[in-house]
Design a protein around this motif. Structure first.
Motif, mmCIF file in Angstrom:
data_model
loop_
_atom_site.group_PDB
_atom_site.id
_atom_site.type_symbol
_atom_site.label_atom_id
_atom_site.label_comp_id
_atom_site.label_asym_id
_atom_site.label_seq_id
_atom_site.Cartn_x
_atom_site.Cartn_y
_atom_site.Cartn_z
ATOM 1 N N THR A 19 0.830 -1.198 0.000
ATOM 2 C CA THR A 19 0.000 0.000 0.000
ATOM 3 C C THR A 19 0.870 1.256 0.000
ATOM 4 N N CYS A 20 1.921 1.241 0.821
ATOM 5 C CA CYS A 20 2.792 2.407 0.868
ATOM 6 C C CYS A 20 3.425 2.645 -0.499
ATOM 7 N N GLN A 21 3.874 1.541 -1.111
ATOM 8 C CA GLN A 21 4.519 1.690 -2.420
ATOM 9 C C GLN A 21 3.531 2.222 -3.440
ATOM 10 N N ALA A 22 2.291 1.658 -3.390
ATOM 11 C CA ALA A 22 1.285 2.075 -4.365
ATOM 12 C C ALA A 22 1.014 3.567 -4.214
ATOM 13 N N ALA A 23 0.968 4.028 -2.947
ATOM 14 C CA ALA A 23 0.669 5.430 -2.713
ATOM 15 C C ALA A 23 1.777 6.317 -3.273
ATOM 16 N N HIS A 24 3.016 5.826 -3.228
ATOM 17 C CA HIS A 24 4.122 6.663 -3.679
ATOM 18 C C HIS A 24 4.471 6.440 -5.141
ATOM 19 N N ALA A 25 4.152 5.238 -5.641
ATOM 20 C CA ALA A 25 4.578 4.864 -6.989
ATOM 21 C C ALA A 25 4.102 5.876 -8.027
ATOM 22 N N GLU A 26 2.881 6.382 -7.851
ATOM 23 C CA GLU A 26 2.326 7.237 -8.886
ATOM 24 C C GLU A 26 3.131 8.515 -9.054
ATOM 25 N N PHE A 27 3.965 8.856 -8.065
ATOM 26 C CA PHE A 27 4.740 10.070 -8.187
ATOM 27 C C PHE A 27 6.184 9.843 -8.495
ATOM 28 N N LYS A 28 6.563 8.576 -8.500
ATOM 29 C CA LYS A 28 7.967 8.316 -8.806
ATOM 30 C C LYS A 28 8.145 8.484 -10.300
ATOM 31 N N GLN A 29 9.165 9.229 -10.649
ATOM 32 C CA GLN A 29 9.408 9.428 -12.070
ATOM 33 C C GLN A 29 9.786 8.084 -12.678
ATOM 34 N N PRO A 30 9.245 7.743 -13.842
ATOM 35 C CA PRO A 30 9.668 6.485 -14.472
ATOM 36 C C PRO A 30 11.135 6.573 -14.869
ATOM 37 N N HIS A 31 11.731 5.425 -15.119
ATOM 38 C CA HIS A 31 13.132 5.409 -15.521
ATOM 39 C C HIS A 31 13.231 4.793 -16.914
ATOM 40 N N LEU B 165 -6.499 21.923 6.317
ATOM 41 C CA LEU B 165 -5.441 21.133 6.959
ATOM 42 C C LEU B 165 -5.695 19.640 6.778
ATOM 43 N N GLU B 166 -6.945 19.238 6.908
ATOM 44 C CA GLU B 166 -7.286 17.821 6.716
ATOM 45 C C GLU B 166 -6.983 17.397 5.269
ATOM 46 N N GLN B 167 -7.277 18.276 4.304
ATOM 47 C CA GLN B 167 -7.003 17.931 2.906
ATOM 48 C C GLN B 167 -5.491 17.810 2.672
ATOM 49 N N PHE B 168 -4.710 18.721 3.245
ATOM 50 C CA PHE B 168 -3.251 18.623 3.087
ATOM 51 C C PHE B 168 -2.752 17.294 3.639
ATOM 52 N N ARG B 169 -3.345 16.867 4.776
ATOM 53 C CA ARG B 169 -2.939 15.603 5.379
ATOM 54 C C ARG B 169 -3.290 14.445 4.433
ATOM 55 N N LEU B 170 -4.499 14.500 3.870
ATOM 56 C CA LEU B 170 -4.915 13.431 2.951
ATOM 57 C C LEU B 170 -4.036 13.398 1.697
ATOM 58 N N ARG B 181 -3.379 15.565 -8.859
ATOM 59 C CA ARG B 181 -2.253 14.932 -8.187
ATOM 60 C C ARG B 181 -1.071 15.851 -7.890
ATOM 61 N N VAL B 182 -1.078 17.068 -8.429
ATOM 62 C CA VAL B 182 0.025 17.976 -8.117
ATOM 63 C C VAL B 182 0.021 18.339 -6.642
ATOM 64 N N MET B 183 -1.168 18.304 -6.009
ATOM 65 C CA MET B 183 -1.260 18.728 -4.615
ATOM 66 C C MET B 183 -0.545 17.775 -3.669
ATOM 67 N N LYS B 184 -0.343 16.538 -4.091
ATOM 68 C CA LYS B 184 0.409 15.609 -3.241
ATOM 69 C C LYS B 184 1.837 16.142 -3.059
ATOM 70 N N VAL B 186 2.847 19.219 -3.512
ATOM 71 C CA VAL B 186 2.806 20.476 -2.762
ATOM 72 C C VAL B 186 2.701 20.180 -1.267
ATOM 73 N N ALA B 187 1.773 19.302 -0.879
ATOM 74 C CA ALA B 187 1.536 19.025 0.541
ATOM 75 C C ALA B 187 2.746 18.347 1.183
ATOM 76 N N GLU B 188 3.364 17.431 0.452
ATOM 77 C CA GLU B 188 4.547 16.729 0.983
ATOM 78 C C GLU B 188 5.712 17.670 1.243
ATOM 79 N N ARG B 189 5.800 18.702 0.416
ATOM 80 C CA ARG B 189 6.976 19.575 0.476
ATOM 81 C C ARG B 189 6.838 20.704 1.485
ATOM 82 N N MET B 190 5.633 20.940 1.997
ATOM 83 C CA MET B 190 5.449 22.028 2.956
ATOM 84 C C MET B 190 5.814 21.555 4.362
ATOM 85 N N SER B 191 6.412 22.459 5.145
ATOM 86 C CA SER B 191 6.690 22.142 6.546
ATOM 87 C C SER B 191 5.379 22.255 7.319
#
Lengths: 234, 206
Positions: A19-31, B165-170, B181-184, B186-191
């Motif tokens: 699940t963790c991988q799936a959540a992150h995979a979509e943002f990993k740049q392909p190689h 705040l809840e949306q940023f967490r999600l 999907r760009v917001m992921k 953005v949210a990950e990169r903010m302190s």
């Protein structure tokens, strides 16, 4: 722990990892393979790129679509020298399209920009529109420059090794996908020249890499400083 | 004497007119049904005019129509998941959604509530300039300088900071993935501080 418990615990762990991988995979740049791979051919045909190149670009629409880029590359396309956000104003449309498609496909590693470059936010057609818009923006002269200590050496190297492709005044060549280097930030030019030499920029031109093979870091710095001061009369 | 307009044509015109008229009546019916749903089903949480009073329920008033329709469709089809919203989406048909989106987009947004004004300066800088050290692009590029959004880019001005705040967490934990999907990123990169500050700044925007 007995067998069934163990296996269900393992399944649970595997599930969590998956699940963790799936959540992150979509943002990993392909190689995709690049210059590090034997038989790499620069600028080989690409479907995404052909779609963008075939599109009848509209700079007006491009201005609107550029909004997803301007948070980094800035409203005037000048980028930001300190952050290595390259200057894009006046760059050839073909170059912008090729670089975007290389980043989308993973031929050029750019994890910082990747989430903002995919299909989910810009279509191939929008990329062509953005490229047309950026291409007609005024050529900047306020780009970051080097320290100016070694310009004669930089000039000699540039005219001997680089001008044949990037042009005497740094204008590049739109038809051949050779970037305009005039007006670009010194820090970015230095980084890309060094990375190309060291095979870190994986979509680089093999002919250019050959030329750079024996460049010292001081040579890279001098030639980049010279490039950053080139001025195109348009 | 020949009539000025041939009879078959009159017949045709009257058919066309009556069909168009029925369509208008039907469209009116559907819009009225949407208002009825909004009042009966949604108002309890989102407020009668889409200006919810509970800070965990998003304000919908003045939100972009294109964005609202996309989110409603995604709740309906399960692409955006919310246990709170799910039961209320069940009774709706896909045909209701454009009318609900249009209804809320037309409402006048009420000003938001700032709970920690000392964070506003940091929030404003992030919103208008981003943070190039961590590659957070400025928010105004996509959400507009006044936070009003456009099309698929939502309005964020005046939104409840708790909801934001809840949306940023999600987004950051990969649980809201239906959109661009760009917001992921953005949210990950903010302190933590930037996240709270920008939520306050958005709430402060009229």
């Amino acid at each position: 722990m007995n067998r069934p418990q163990l296996s269900s615990a393992l399944a649970l762990i595997a599930g969590i990892i998956f699940t963790c991988q799936a959540a992150h995979a979509e943002f990993k740049q392909p190689h995709a393979t690049g210059i590090e791979t034997y038989g790499y051919a620069w600028n080989s045909p690409d479907q995404d790129m052909n779609r963008a190149l075939a599109h009848k670009a509209d700079a007006g629409k491009g201005e609107a679509a550029y909004k997803v880029c301007k948070g980094c590359h800035k409203p005037d396309g000048a980028g930001l020298a300190e952050a290595d956000y390259p200057q894009l104003a006046g760059q050839h449309a073909s170059v912008i399209i090729k670089q975007m498609m290389d980043i989308r496909a993973g031929r050029r590693d750019n994890p910082r920009m990747y989430p903002f470059s995919g299909e989910w936010i810009v279509s191939a057609e929008e990329i062509a529109d953005i490229a047309a818009y950026l291409n007609q923006l005024p050529f900047p002269t306020t780009n970051g420059k080097g320290n100016g200590y070694n310009l004669p050496r930089g000039k000699a190297l540039y005219l001997k090794d680089c001008a044949s492709c990037h042009g005497k005044t740094g204008e590049g060549d739109a038809k051949k996908f050779y970037p305009m280097v005039a007006g670009q930030h010194f820090s970015y030019l230095k980084r890309e020249t060094r990375e190309s030499r060291d095979h870190g920029r994986r979509n680089a031109s093999p002919e250019m890499v050959k030329v750079l093979k024996n460049y010292s870091d001081a040579d890279v710095e001098a030639v980049s400083d010279y490039m950053s001061r080139l001025n195109i009369v348009r | 004497m020949r009539p000025l307009v041939p009879t078959p044509l009159i017949a045709m015109i009257s058919i066309v007119v009556s069909i168009t008229f029925t369509n208008i009546v039907q469209a009116d019916d559907a819009a009225a049904k949407a208002i009825h749903i909004a009042n009966e089903v949604c108002a309890g949480c989102h407020g009668v005019d889409g200006n919810s009073l509970v800070p965990t329920f998003p304000k919908l008033a003045g939100q972009q129509k294109v964005y609202l329709l996309r989110e409603l469709t995604d709740y309906k089809t399960g692409k955006r998941v919310s246990e709170t919203m799910a039961p209320f989406m069940e009774s709706l048909t896909l045909e209701d959604l454009p009318h609900l989106a249009a209804y809320y987009a037309k409402q006048k947004p009420a000003p938001g509530v700032v709970s920690n004004p000392s964070l506003l300066a940091v929030g404003k800088t992030l919103f208008l300039q981003g943070n190039s050290n961590t590659d957070v692009p400025s928010c105004d590029s996509c959400h507009e300088e006044d936070g009003s959004g456009s099309g698929k880019f939502p309005r964020v001005a005046g939104q409840h900071s708790e909801y934001a705040l809840e949306q940023f967490r999600l987004y950051a934990t990969g649980k809201r993935t239906n959109g661009a999907r760009v917001m992921k990123a953005v949210a990950e990169r903010m302190s933590e501080e930037e996240t709270r500050a920008v939520a306050e700044y958005m709430a402060s925007m009229p």
